[in-house]
Design a protein around this motif. Sequence first.
Motif, mmCIF file in Angstrom:
data_model
loop_
_atom_site.group_PDB
_atom_site.id
_atom_site.type_symbol
_atom_site.label_atom_id
_atom_site.label_comp_id
_atom_site.label_asym_id
_atom_site.label_seq_id
_atom_site.Cartn_x
_atom_site.Cartn_y
_atom_site.Cartn_z
ATOM 1 N N ALA A 196 0.931 -1.227 0.056
ATOM 2 C CA ALA A 196 -0.060 -0.047 0.000
ATOM 3 C C ALA A 196 0.738 1.137 0.100
ATOM 4 N N ARG A 197 2.178 1.190 0.550
ATOM 5 C CA ARG A 197 2.933 2.393 0.557
ATOM 6 C C ARG A 197 3.392 2.892 -0.585
ATOM 7 N N LEU A 292 -3.305 0.518 7.987
ATOM 8 C CA LEU A 292 -4.190 -0.398 7.586
ATOM 9 C C LEU A 292 -5.535 0.114 7.270
ATOM 10 N N ASP A 293 -5.952 0.588 8.139
ATOM 11 C CA ASP A 293 -7.206 1.144 8.149
ATOM 12 C C ASP A 293 -7.454 2.404 7.040
ATOM 13 N N ALA A 294 -6.547 2.928 6.596
ATOM 14 C CA ALA A 294 -6.617 4.033 5.635
ATOM 15 C C ALA A 294 -6.443 3.649 4.187
ATOM 16 N N ILE A 295 -6.026 2.268 3.907
ATOM 17 C CA ILE A 295 -5.797 1.806 2.416
ATOM 18 C C ILE A 295 -6.831 2.236 1.620
ATOM 19 N N GLY A 296 -8.091 2.192 1.873
ATOM 20 C CA GLY A 296 -9.137 2.141 1.061
ATOM 21 C C GLY A 296 -9.176 3.705 0.770
ATOM 22 N N ARG A 297 -9.181 4.649 1.754
ATOM 23 C CA ARG A 297 -9.168 6.083 1.468
ATOM 24 C C ARG A 297 -7.898 6.523 0.758
#
Length: 489
Positions: A196-197, A292-297
């Motif tokens: 994701a990074r 991890l929680d902000a991946i979709g955003r």
Amino acid sequence: MTDTRAEAAYSRSLAAFRTPTLDLLHGRFAPFVVAALSILFTADRPSVAIADAHAEVAEILDELRSAGHDDEERRLPSGSGREVCRTWAKVGWLVQQIDDDVEVYRLSAHAVEALEITGRTGAGRTRVSNSRIRTLLEAVENLSDNAEADPIRRLVRLTAERDAIDAEIARAELGDLAPLDDEELLEEAENVLHLARELPADFTRVAESLKAMQRDVVAHLRRDERPTGEVLREYLQRAKDVMQSTPEGRAFSGALRLIGDADRIDALTDQLHVLLRQPFSQRLDAAQRAELDAIGRRVELGVEEVLAAQRRASHVITGQVKTHDPLRDRQVDDLLRDVISGLHAWTRDTSGSHIVDPVRSLPRLDLGHLRQSISDIRPPGTPAPLTDADDVEFVDADTRAWGGPRYAEIEAYLAGLGEEFDLADAFAGVDDDTRRPVDLLGMLEIAHRNGLAEGEGVSIVEALRPDGTTRRFAFGAVTARTHKEEQHD
């Protein structure tokens, strides 16, 4: 003799260290730059208003200086927050643009990549885990499948995958599935974060490539070297190539397909929330859990950044095509070149201490008296005199009823009241046609002209309008005269 491989490797290394990414990481103030940029920009805050950025950087500098981090090693830059941010924009770490009529800073692709490198390095050791090896193997298998031209081999591979899935389904029906331990789940979570990074830098590169194309198209249009239609066709082809011929473009295309499926995004969000409730996720630190929680955003913001760059490029190019005037552009360019040439010539003959008075206004051209006529030297004639009021014919009686005071009737009426009279009593005795509010004003005007004296008390009169409505007026008592008294020396 110089080793060719060494020269090639050294040239690649030099080119890499000249990029703003490694320049940021290799600079003297690199720790401060990375810390400040990571505070300013987050997944939920991809852009910052320029005024806010200047104030926040100044606050960060003050806090670090007061804590003693600006010692003899000079690990903090000097200057104000505004000067520091302008330096970062100049070297290519920040990008200035306008969002909703507000000038903002955004991270450049080089800065995003530098932050990703430092975040990956500072997050802990890089492990050759089962999850990463499996990701690599699956990527190689997918590549091999897509490159395979023999249908029989592809059929054999697909059959083997189906058999493996059927076997896993049979074990699940028997309840024979053993869950992975927390260590393996933690490795897979770290692999997801690692993947994701890399997305934000890819998205930013695509957006910057669109901006570069926008600048090239506008430059070609201004130079007027080729027809406008040819320039626009080239722009459209280059925009298409960006999405197909580069890794960043392909990553964006894949993300766009993902964002286009609302169910897929909802499923991704639900899966992330479920993962954060699992026991193994408690072993992640707070930063990793938030990431991890902000991946979709993060994916949504990256796609929005590219789409915004596309819209901005189309808007700028459309405006340039509509307002493009080659002749005017050439005149402006020639004027600017003349000004620059004049400044160069002036600076060669002027010392640095020479004081120059600024031009605060342009000189006014004195044209003198311009001739107003050509053939006739006589002055224009005077206008015809105004006609008397008695000669004016009104359209109808109703129009005249709403007009001004009836001076002639009022003067004739007042002449029969004697030398002195009370103005309120006089107005009460006038005919209805001359007892309008405007006639009261006319009577006061005539009384003032002939001389009047203010009495004691308040007079109240009732005026009658042409439509039959009445209006009451109150004023200080007035004793009026019919004619002015003669003045004696």
